[in-house]
Design a protein around this motif. Structure first.
Motif, short mmCIF file in Angstrom:
data_model
loop_
_atom_site.label_atom_id
_atom_site.label_comp_id
_atom_site.label_asym_id
_atom_site.label_seq_id
_atom_site.Cartn_x
_atom_site.Cartn_y
_atom_site.Cartn_z
N ILE A 76 0.88 -1.16 0.00
CA ILE A 76 0.00 0.00 0.00
C ILE A 76 0.92 1.21 0.00
CG2 ILE A 76 -1.75 1.28 1.29
CD1 ILE A 76 -2.87 -1.33 2.22
N ASP A 77 1.15 1.73 -1.17
CA ASP A 77 2.05 2.85 -1.38
C ASP A 77 1.54 3.60 -2.60
OD1 ASP A 77 2.69 1.16 -3.48
OD2 ASP A 77 4.77 0.87 -2.87
N ASN A 78 2.42 4.27 -3.31
CA ASN A 78 2.01 5.01 -4.49
C ASN A 78 1.31 4.11 -5.51
OD1 ASN A 78 2.96 7.42 -3.50
ND2 ASN A 78 4.90 7.31 -4.58
N GLY A 79 1.77 2.86 -5.63
CA GLY A 79 1.14 1.94 -6.57
C GLY A 79 -0.32 1.66 -6.22
N PHE A 80 -0.59 1.51 -4.92
CA PHE A 80 -1.97 1.29 -4.47
C PHE A 80 -2.84 2.50 -4.81
CE2 PHE A 80 -5.17 2.10 -1.20
CZ PHE A 80 -5.97 0.98 -1.33
N TYR A 81 -2.36 3.68 -4.44
CA TYR A 81 -3.16 4.88 -4.67
C TYR A 81 -3.31 5.19 -6.16
CZ TYR A 81 -2.86 5.43 0.31
OH TYR A 81 -2.97 5.21 1.66
N ALA A 82 -2.26 4.94 -6.92
CA ALA A 82 -2.35 5.15 -8.37
C ALA A 82 -3.34 4.17 -8.98
CB ALA A 82 -0.96 5.00 -9.01
N GLY A 83 -3.29 2.92 -8.54
CA GLY A 83 -4.23 1.91 -9.04
C GLY A 83 -5.66 2.25 -8.69
N ASP A 84 -5.87 2.80 -7.50
CA ASP A 84 -7.20 3.22 -7.09
C ASP A 84 -7.70 4.34 -7.99
OD1 ASP A 84 -9.51 3.25 -5.41
OD2 ASP A 84 -8.67 4.98 -4.35
N LEU A 85 -6.85 5.32 -8.28
CA LEU A 85 -7.24 6.41 -9.15
C LEU A 85 -7.49 5.91 -10.57
CD1 LEU A 85 -7.88 9.38 -9.52
CD2 LEU A 85 -5.42 9.80 -9.82
N LEU A 86 -6.68 4.95 -11.03
CA LEU A 86 -6.89 4.37 -12.35
C LEU A 86 -8.26 3.70 -12.43
CD1 LEU A 86 -5.47 3.79 -15.13
CD2 LEU A 86 -4.94 1.55 -14.17
N ALA A 87 -8.60 2.90 -11.43
CA ALA A 87 -9.90 2.22 -11.41
C ALA A 87 -11.04 3.24 -11.35
CB ALA A 87 -9.98 1.27 -10.23
N PHE A 88 -10.86 4.27 -10.53
CA PHE A 88 -11.88 5.31 -10.43
C PHE A 88 -12.07 6.02 -11.77
CE2 PHE A 88 -12.84 9.83 -9.94
CZ PHE A 88 -14.08 9.76 -9.33
N SER A 89 -10.97 6.39 -12.41
CA SER A 89 -11.09 7.14 -13.67
C SER A 89 -11.68 6.27 -14.78
CB SER A 89 -9.74 7.73 -14.09
OG SER A 89 -8.81 6.71 -14.39
N LYS A 90 -11.33 4.99 -14.78
CA LYS A 90 -11.90 4.07 -15.78
C LYS A 90 -13.40 3.93 -15.56
CE LYS A 90 -9.47 0.56 -16.77
NZ LYS A 90 -8.76 -0.72 -16.87
N THR A 91 -13.82 3.81 -14.32
CA THR A 91 -15.24 3.70 -14.01
C THR A 91 -15.97 4.99 -14.37
OG1 THR A 91 -14.75 2.12 -12.26
CG2 THR A 91 -16.89 3.20 -12.16
N ALA A 92 -15.33 6.12 -14.14
CA ALA A 92 -15.94 7.40 -14.49
C ALA A 92 -16.19 7.48 -16.00
CB ALA A 92 -15.06 8.57 -14.04
N VAL A 93 -15.21 7.06 -16.80
CA VAL A 93 -15.37 7.07 -18.26
C VAL A 93 -16.57 6.21 -18.65
CG1 VAL A 93 -14.33 6.34 -20.45
CG2 VAL A 93 -12.96 7.62 -18.79
N ARG A 94 -16.65 5.02 -18.09
CA ARG A 94 -17.78 4.13 -18.41
C ARG A 94 -19.10 4.74 -17.97
NH1 ARG A 94 -14.90 -1.53 -16.49
NH2 ARG A 94 -13.64 -1.77 -18.36
N ASN A 95 -19.14 5.33 -16.77
CA ASN A 95 -20.38 5.91 -16.26
C ASN A 95 -20.85 7.09 -17.11
OD1 ASN A 95 -20.47 4.01 -14.25
ND2 ASN A 95 -19.72 5.37 -12.65
N TYR A 96 -19.91 7.93 -17.52
CA TYR A 96 -20.29 9.05 -18.38
C TYR A 96 -20.82 8.56 -19.72
CZ TYR A 96 -18.65 12.88 -15.45
OH TYR A 96 -18.52 13.79 -14.44
#
Length: 158
Positions: A76-96
């Motif tokens: 749980i470091d930068n990779g975790f937080y970056a992965g979380d943001l990646l998943a969030f942004s991917k979901t946002a694209v799909r939701n829009y």
């Protein structure tokens, strides 16, 4: 299972689901102690149990993917937080994209299009960061899948 291995497309979907659920499980477990409402805490605990069961089931398919190589333990470091943001942004694209197809108002549709473009840019920005910093080995399926297994183990052990 008829084949000895999963097909490439289903392997990639397995990767996406496993990564998304592993990060979600870690975040849910980290948030559990912050919740004081008894009913909400029960909902979180139920969700944790369901996510753990889902990950256990998904992990059983990894022996049928192309042979993963070794990689570093997921932290749980930068990779975790970056992965979380990646998943969030991917979901946002799909939701829009879905919301745009449900919109009857031209004005709202234009706002959603603009926000979709912003979400796509956000996804591109975090993906490029992760790729450049060797957090997302997009072109090395073995490393990608081994990273998933490491995340499952980390999420289940928390």
């Amino acid at each position: 299972m008829e084949q000895n291995t999963l097909a490439w497309h289903e392997t990639l979907e397995l990767h996406e689901l496993t990564a998304f659920k592993s990060i979600g499980l870690m975040k849910t477990k980290m948030g559990l102690n912050q919740i004081h409402d008894h009913h909400l805490k029960n909902i979180y605990q139920q969700t944790i149990q369901e996510l753990e069961a889902d990950l256990g089931e998904l992990a059983k398919f990894y022996p049928y993917t192309p042979k993963p190589g070794n990689s570093n333990e997921y932290r749980i470091d930068n990779g975790f937080y970056a992965g979380d943001l990646l998943a969030f942004s991917k979901t946002a694209v799909r939701n829009y994209a879905i919301a745009i197809t449900e919109t009857a108002s031209d004005v709202l549709r234009e706002v959603l299009r603009n926000q979709l473009d912003t979400a796509i840019t956000c996804h591109e920005r975090i993906y490029n960061y992760m790729y450049r910093n060797e957090m997302y080995p997009s072109y090395n399926l073995n490393q990608l899948l081994q990273s998933d297994i490491n995340m499952v183990k980390k999420a289940l052990s928390m």
